[in-house]
Scaffold this motif. Sequence first.
Motif, mmCIF file in Angstrom:
data_model
loop_
_atom_site.group_PDB
_atom_site.id
_atom_site.type_symbol
_atom_site.label_atom_id
_atom_site.label_comp_id
_atom_site.label_asym_id
_atom_site.label_seq_id
_atom_site.Cartn_x
_atom_site.Cartn_y
_atom_site.Cartn_z
ATOM 1 N N ALA A 35 0.854 -1.188 0.000
ATOM 2 C CA ALA A 35 0.000 0.000 0.000
ATOM 3 C C ALA A 35 0.888 1.235 0.000
ATOM 4 O O ALA A 35 2.058 1.168 0.387
ATOM 5 N N THR A 36 0.320 2.342 -0.402
ATOM 6 C CA THR A 36 1.021 3.626 -0.226
ATOM 7 C C THR A 36 0.280 4.423 0.841
ATOM 8 O O THR A 36 -0.406 3.844 1.664
ATOM 9 N N GLY A 37 0.422 5.734 0.829
ATOM 10 C CA GLY A 37 -0.173 6.548 1.897
ATOM 11 C C GLY A 37 0.851 6.750 2.996
ATOM 12 O O GLY A 37 1.947 6.192 2.968
ATOM 13 N N ARG A 38 0.448 7.536 4.005
ATOM 14 C CA ARG A 38 1.401 7.862 5.084
ATOM 15 C C ARG A 38 1.661 6.661 5.989
ATOM 16 O O ARG A 38 2.776 6.476 6.489
ATOM 17 N N THR A 39 0.634 5.868 6.210
ATOM 18 C CA THR A 39 0.710 4.843 7.263
ATOM 19 C C THR A 39 1.875 3.872 7.105
ATOM 20 O O THR A 39 2.568 3.594 8.089
ATOM 21 N N LEU A 74 -1.641 -1.645 -4.455
ATOM 22 C CA LEU A 74 -3.103 -1.625 -4.455
ATOM 23 C C LEU A 74 -3.708 -0.737 -5.529
ATOM 24 O O LEU A 74 -4.764 -1.044 -6.072
ATOM 25 N N ASP A 75 -3.057 0.401 -5.778
ATOM 26 C CA ASP A 75 -3.761 1.400 -6.564
ATOM 27 C C ASP A 75 -2.804 2.433 -7.146
ATOM 28 O O ASP A 75 -1.627 2.492 -6.777
ATOM 29 N N TYR A 102 1.793 6.870 -7.189
ATOM 30 C CA TYR A 102 2.127 5.843 -6.215
ATOM 31 C C TYR A 102 3.332 5.026 -6.679
ATOM 32 O O TYR A 102 4.089 4.510 -5.856
ATOM 33 N N GLY A 124 -3.971 -0.023 4.200
ATOM 34 C CA GLY A 124 -4.294 1.092 5.090
ATOM 35 C C GLY A 124 -5.800 1.282 5.030
ATOM 36 O O GLY A 124 -6.504 0.546 4.332
ATOM 37 N N ILE A 125 -6.302 2.254 5.757
ATOM 38 C CA ILE A 125 -7.750 2.516 5.723
ATOM 39 C C ILE A 125 -7.978 4.013 5.619
ATOM 40 O O ILE A 125 -7.294 4.808 6.288
ATOM 41 N N GLY A 126 -8.905 4.413 4.773
ATOM 42 C CA GLY A 126 -9.263 5.830 4.667
ATOM 43 C C GLY A 126 -10.284 6.180 5.739
ATOM 44 O O GLY A 126 -10.968 5.305 6.279
ATOM 45 N N HIS A 135 -12.501 3.392 3.164
ATOM 46 C CA HIS A 135 -11.984 2.737 1.959
ATOM 47 C C HIS A 135 -10.762 1.882 2.287
ATOM 48 O O HIS A 135 -9.977 2.198 3.189
ATOM 49 N N ILE A 136 -10.639 0.779 1.542
ATOM 50 C CA ILE A 136 -9.394 -0.001 1.524
ATOM 51 C C ILE A 136 -8.964 -0.033 0.069
ATOM 52 O O ILE A 136 -9.813 -0.141 -0.817
ATOM 53 N N ALA A 137 -7.654 0.059 -0.190
ATOM 54 C CA ALA A 137 -7.171 0.490 -1.494
ATOM 55 C C ALA A 137 -7.984 1.758 -1.809
ATOM 56 O O ALA A 137 -8.234 2.553 -0.901
ATOM 57 N N PHE A 138 -8.458 1.948 -3.037
ATOM 58 C CA PHE A 138 -9.334 3.103 -3.260
ATOM 59 C C PHE A 138 -10.767 2.643 -3.499
ATOM 60 O O PHE A 138 -11.507 3.223 -4.285
ATOM 61 N N LYS A 183 -8.618 7.858 12.657
ATOM 62 C CA LYS A 183 -9.091 6.566 12.116
ATOM 63 C C LYS A 183 -9.955 5.797 13.128
ATOM 64 O O LYS A 183 -10.473 4.724 12.819
HETATM 65 C C1 F6R Z 1 -3.026 3.569 -0.567
HETATM 66 C C2 F6R Z 1 -4.390 3.139 -0.277
HETATM 67 C C3 F6R Z 1 -5.295 3.863 0.650
HETATM 68 C C4 F6R Z 1 -4.616 4.346 1.932
HETATM 69 C C5 F6R Z 1 -5.600 5.122 2.787
HETATM 70 C C6 F6R Z 1 -4.969 5.615 4.067
HETATM 71 O O1 F6R Z 1 -2.407 2.674 -1.454
HETATM 72 O O2 F6R Z 1 -4.783 2.167 -0.836
HETATM 73 O O3 F6R Z 1 -6.364 3.017 1.000
HETATM 74 O O4 F6R Z 1 -4.124 3.229 2.624
HETATM 75 O O5 F6R Z 1 -6.112 6.184 2.056
HETATM 76 O O6 F6R Z 1 -3.998 6.572 3.760
HETATM 77 P P1 F6R Z 1 -2.991 7.124 4.865
HETATM 78 O O7 F6R Z 1 -2.097 5.987 5.217
HETATM 79 O O8 F6R Z 1 -2.241 8.235 4.181
HETATM 80 O O9 F6R Z 1 -3.826 7.560 6.017
#
Ligand code: F6R
Length: 261
Positions: A30-34, A61-62, A75, A127-129, A133-136, A198
């Motif tokens: 996954a990407t994102g900060r986490t 993931l995306d 990404y 990660g989770i939005g 969301h998981i991935a997008f 979260k």
């Molecule tokens: C990234 C992804 C997203 C992030 C989510 C959390 O590849 O699939 O689901 O995991 O948006 O993002 P952060 O980690 O930045 O809070």
Amino acid sequence: MKIFVTPDVDRVTAQYLLRRWPQLRVLGLATGRTPEGLYGWLVQYFYEGRLSFADKRTFNLDEYYALPPNHPGSYRATMVRLLMQYVDLPPDRFHVPPGLTEDVEAACRNYEAQIRAAGGVDLWILGIGQDGHIAFNEPGSPPDSRTRLIRLEESTRRANADFFGGDPQQVPTHAITVGIGTILEARELILLAKGSAKAEILEAAVCGPETAQVPASFLRRHPRCRLILDPEAAGRLLRRLENGAVNGHPLQKVHDGAEIG
Ligand code: F6R
């Protein structure tokens, strides 16, 4: 689903991966900060000679659409910056959905076919939005969804503005994402979450109804899914802790230096 709560999500996850490393051939990322800190640990373990990516294959993931692969916010570029530039993963075994393609549907089918041809994903890091969301896979995504183009919620674009000069309008409106069905087919899942922002959505995902409105709630269907959370992200779950479990899912607090099972 097993839930682990630790102030050191990155190290605990990295040590778990290190232990599992010989059995992991295909890794989902996954990407994102986490997961940034986790990738830092993997780079360190690589430099210490404790792991190698030479026999691995990775699928992300995306990817934002439409962004060229060398765009710094993409990404693909992010994974290169955080991990791939340092480790010995053969470049042809590093897969990210295309950010630019003339035929989106064919590219999505091809991504699924590549995952199948690799024998499936052994372990996918998620990660989770804040919208669940998981991935997008934004709210409304069904559990059998596959890789496809999706419109990003405005809240998701705002949450990711930092990677685009702080301006949500610069965040692409769409992304290509693997589906929830794609994710659930991985043999093992680890969802990471940090921070109080979260907490509410994690409570909904673990304790609320299983619903497309909270895509992460479908993770409960997976037989080998671990959530590794910091105490802030786990805040609401900890309040519901009864006899060592939350809604029937065992929750363990991981203390200094301990490992997870
Ligand atoms: C990234 C992804 C997203 C992030 C989510 C959390 O590849 O699939 O689901 O995991 O948006 O993002 P952060 O980690 O930045 O809070």
